[in-house]
Scaffold this motif. Structure first.
Motif, PDB file in Angstrom:
ATOM      1  N   GLU A  52       0.867  -1.291   0.091  1.00  0.00           N
ATOM      2  CA  GLU A  52       0.185  -0.060  -0.083  1.00  0.00           C
ATOM      3  C   GLU A  52       0.906   1.372   0.076  1.00  0.00           C
ATOM      4  O   GLU A  52       0.765   2.127  -0.833  1.00  0.00           O
ATOM      5  N   THR A  53       1.916   1.163   0.948  1.00  0.00           N
ATOM      6  CA  THR A  53       2.607   2.556   1.060  1.00  0.00           C
ATOM      7  C   THR A  53       4.222   2.017   1.159  1.00  0.00           C
ATOM      8  O   THR A  53       4.672   1.632   1.943  1.00  0.00           O
ATOM      9  N   ALA A 103       8.696  -7.864   6.176  1.00  0.00           N
ATOM     10  CA  ALA A 103       9.199  -6.970   6.839  1.00  0.00           C
ATOM     11  C   ALA A 103       8.745  -5.634   5.748  1.00  0.00           C
ATOM     12  O   ALA A 103       8.740  -5.659   4.922  1.00  0.00           O
ATOM     13  N   GLY A 104       8.351  -4.471   6.640  1.00  0.00           N
ATOM     14  CA  GLY A 104       8.207  -3.278   6.029  1.00  0.00           C
ATOM     15  C   GLY A 104       6.646  -2.810   6.480  1.00  0.00           C
ATOM     16  O   GLY A 104       5.957  -3.400   7.235  1.00  0.00           O
TER      17      GLY A 104
END
Length: 122
Positions: A75-76, A91-92
């Motif tokens: 999404e971002t 991760a993220g």
């Protein structure tokens, strides 16, 4: 400057994820060099190990071999997904171009192989 990011870990045979927040000593992903990317990979692999072995040494040696990885849009930004025999982690998200992070991970893993490879002549 420190950077903290979430990681979700799912061990083989389990149907739930464990979420941890990991921290590396480098700043925002847009400023990362290969050392920062290596630190992210090491911390994600340590997180998988901690979920399976909570009493493990938090500074346990990690060698970047024997896992699958992919950088995917989210999404971002992008996320890094890793899979090893005991489980997987995502991760993220990280605010860095997908192609840039993908290239950095590939370069870090190549360097790790070169470092670990015995000197041979073929």
């Amino acid at each position: 400057m420190m950077f903290t990011f979430p990681v979700e870990v799912v061990l083989k045979g389990r149907d739930f994820a464990v979420t941890e927040n990991l921290t590396i000593k480098q700043g925002q992903p847009s400023t990362w060099d290969d050392r920062a990317v290596r630190d992210v990979l090491v911390e994600v692999l340590r997180a998988i190990d901690r979920v399976q072995n909570p009493q493990t040494d938090p500074e346990r040696l990690v060698i970047l071999q024997g896992f699958s990885w992919i950088v995917e849009p989210f999404e971002t930004g992008v996320v890094i997904a890793l899979e090893i025999p005991m489980g997987a982690a995502v991760a993220g998200p990280f605010m860095i171009p997908q192609a840039e992070l993908d290239a950095r991970i590939a370069r870090v893993l190549r360097a790790e192989r070169q470092f670990l490879a015995p000197e041979t002549v073929h």
